[in-house]
Design an enzyme around this catalytic site. Structure first.
Site, PDB file in Angstrom:
ATOM      1  CB  THR A   1      -0.904   0.039   1.242  1.00 23.38           C
ATOM      2  OG1 THR A   1      -0.091   0.188   2.424  1.00 23.38           O
ATOM      3  CG2 THR A   1      -1.740  -1.231   1.344  1.00 23.38           C
ATOM      4  CB  CYS A   2       0.755   4.461  -1.650  1.00 23.09           C
ATOM      5  SG  CYS A   2      -0.962   4.955  -1.788  1.00 23.09           S
ATOM      6  CG  ASP A   3      -1.004   4.443   5.070  1.00 27.68           C
ATOM      7  OD1 ASP A   3      -0.210   4.634   6.018  1.00 27.68           O
ATOM      8  OD2 ASP A   3      -2.181   4.845   5.080  1.00 27.68           O
TER       9      ASP A   3
ATOM     10  CG  ASN B   1      -3.544   2.130  -1.436  1.00 30.55           C
ATOM     11  OD1 ASN B   1      -2.468   1.873  -0.922  1.00 30.55           O
ATOM     12  ND2 ASN B   1      -3.920   3.366  -1.678  1.00 30.55           N
TER      13      ASN B   1
END
Length: 599
Positions: free
Chosen positions: A479-481, A525
């Site tokens: 994920t882009c977290d 996402n």
């Protein structure tokens, strides 16, 4: 051999043989072989492996524990259990569980209307159903309908208003009345992460005054004979047994008082959940044996019944985490190691190099077991000096690259030469030497309790277990977290193997994920659930059943209320036919990343 604490959390259900994590059942299949069988069927992304036989073993264990105690103390009450649907409602898990529990009379507990519909549909007639949580009149009406269907159903009231609704439905319909239970708000509370679910300030239950009011309300409406159960719950996965003993004494006296007041059909105490699950892979957190837990329940309630001159109550439990946690394993491949660029082949040494780089090169070549720690410390000092020289403009980018590569190579070589005992020394510099492992999964979807409450889960590779792990590991999801990371913790260190992913596959498994994680998972996402499969055995032969693939992207978009016809129309209008065909193919695949091992 590094065991990753399997002797602590594995309960002999999983073992390590010949460097492989195996299921300790039937032919003892290796987890990696199961994974490869599924991949050969072209299922992509992370996998949830469900083992229904482990659920059955837990049910058998639960009934055995209590029946042993009943026999030990010549207890006159009976043991009953229900599975709380909130723990895992998914059909691949739930339907095999119900089948496994039929011979024991194992029932279900519902905490919402939707869960009650599941219980009414699938629970075996005669096996108990209990209803917990806050209710409206519709939900109580459903309980009356379930009673008409023949179900052995008990409505646990959380407040006097719910009892009043039961009285209203009883008067307004000709349906048979279900049994009534009272959840009591105990003074004593539990311990651990879920302690607030019990105690005087808990969200649920009736106070002493309200219990008396409920008794009078039932009596005045000639419905006292429907009062059959009192219920309490003081915590989930309790690590200490002392709070249970206090709660048993308190609830036991409430039961006996109500019996002596005239509640003659009151025959059961529901003690809720509480049986521990061992999530730690570093040390045992549970301070009691499971048989001790059951023995204390039976012994305490027997003594109180004798003291008060009432019959010994039937025992109900709702230990869902204990039943479900170990039945599911999450397996995900490592996509990338983020220090993979630090390899000997990437060195760009010059004919003449700065002296400190020449020294680093000599350290790397000359290191042995006796000098490993000393040379590793020297390399860290040299690297720090070289980075300062770069900032001052005295060495160039090529020199800096060579310095970083040589320092990492020295660290890797030192760890491979050192014994496991020396890891204590290495922890001082773990923040400099740890490896980042990128995994093809979402923490938010598959391990929400890690993200939400920092819950531990046992983690280990399923191969290479006959080799020494040499890299302190941080785990990244896709994920882009920034929260999608399991950081290296020097107090609870995870060490993994230094592998070449271009030459071999490397998988990590997360164990004990069968409780809550499936239904709490979120689509951060827009990643969907992993592909799940039930691993069953017929005549000791392994068989893969009910494979449910991770959702397609187009289906996820539809689930969150996008007009997918409109999406396709807009995209199609912007592309030529051949390109749109490719795009449509991608829309019908899942969001997880493709790797060579996926095909």
């Amino acid at each position: 051999m590094h065991t990753y604490g399997i002797d602590i959390w594995g309960e002999d259900n999983f073992i390590i043989e010949n460097g492989l994590a195996k299921l300790n059942y039937a032919s003892k299949p290796a987890l990696v072989d199961i994974v490869r069988d599924i991949r050969e069927q072209d299922f992509k992304g992370p996998l949830l492996l469900r083992f229904p036989h482990l659920t059955r073993l837990q049910i058998e264990k639960l009934y055995t524990l209590y029946n042993n105690a009943i026999n030990e103390y010549d207890y006159k009450g009976k043991f009953n259990a229900v599975f709380p649907l909130k723990v895992n409602q998914l059909p691949n898990f739930l339907l095999p569980l119900i089948k496994s529990g039929e011979e024991f009379g194992y029932g279900l507990e519902a905490g919402s209307k939707a869960e009650l519909f599941l219980a009414m549909t699938y629970n075996k007639i005669g096996a108990p159903i209990t209803i917990n949580g806050f209710k409206d009149k519709e939900m109580i009406h459903l309980a009356f309908i379930a009673k008409k269907m023949g179900h052995n159903i008990t409505v646990i009231i959380e407040g006097l208003n719910e009892l009043k609704m039961i009285l209203e439905v009883e008067k307004e319909t000709s349906l048979p009345t279900p049994n009534v239970g009272i959840r009591v708000r105990l003074f004593n509370s539990g311990g651990g992460a879920w302690a607030k679910s019990g105690g005087i300030d808990s969200k649920f239950g009736l106070s002493s005054t309200e219990i008396l009011e409920a008794y009078e309300l039932l009596k005045s409406n000639n419905l006292l004979h429907y009062l059959t159960m009192i219920h309490f719950h003081i915590g989930s996965a309790m690590t200490n047994i002392k709070p249970l003993k206090k709660a048993l004494k308190e609830s036991g006296h409430i039961y006996a008082e109500l019996k002596n007041m005239g509640a003659t059909n009151l025959k059961a105490i529901n003690i809720g959940g509480g049986l521990a699950v061992e999530y730690s892979q570093y040390h045992r957190t549970t301070q009691y044996h499971l048989q001790e837990f059951a023995n204390d329940v039976i012994f305490t309630l027997k003594n109180i019944a004798k003291q008060k001159g009432v019959e010994e109550p039937n025992i109900f439990t709702e230990s869902g985490r204990f039943i479900s946690a170990n039945s599911t394993v999450l397996v995900t491949p490592v996509l990338e190691l983020f220090s993979a660029e630090y390899e000997l082949s990437n060195l760009r040494l010059k004919e003449e190099n700065p002296p400190l780089i020449e020294e680093l090169n000599e350290l790397y070549k000359d290191m042995n077991g006796k000098t490993a720690l000393e040379y590793m410390h020297d390399s860290m000092d040299h690297l720090e000096s070289l980075l300062k020289l770069f900032d001052l403009g005295y060495i160039d980018l090529q020199d800096r690259s060579n310095a970083e590569i040589l320092a990492q190579l020295i660290i890797k070589k030192a760890i491979s030469l050192l014994e496991i005992a020396d890891y204590e020394e290495l922890k001082r510099i773990d923040n400099k030497i740890q490896e980042k492992y990128l995994l093809n999964f979402s923490i938010f979807q598959s391990l929400p309790d890690f993200w939400g409450i920092n819950q531990e889960f046992p983690i280990m590779p399923i191969t290479h277990l006959d080799k020494k792990p040499t890299r302190s590991a941080s785990l990244w999801d896709i994920t882009c977290d920034s929260d999608g990371e399991i950081e290296f913790n020097a107090k609870k260190p995870l060490y993994l193997h230094d592998v070449n992913l271009e030459k071999e596959e490397y998988y990590l498994a997360f164990f004990n994920v069968g409780a809550y994680q499936d239904t709490l998972g979120m689509r951060h996402n827009l990643f969907s659930h992993p592909t799940e499969v039930n691993v069953v055995f017929e005549n000791n032969e392994l068989k893969l059943e009910k494979i449910i693939e991770s959702q397609k992207i187009i289906d996820i978009l539809e689930d969150i209320d996008y007009d997918t016809k409109e999406i396709k129309k807009i995209l199609k209008s912007s592309l030529d036919k051949s390109t749109y065909v490719i795009l449509k193919k991608y829309l019908n695949e899942n969001s997880y990343l493709k790797t060579s091992w996926s095909h």
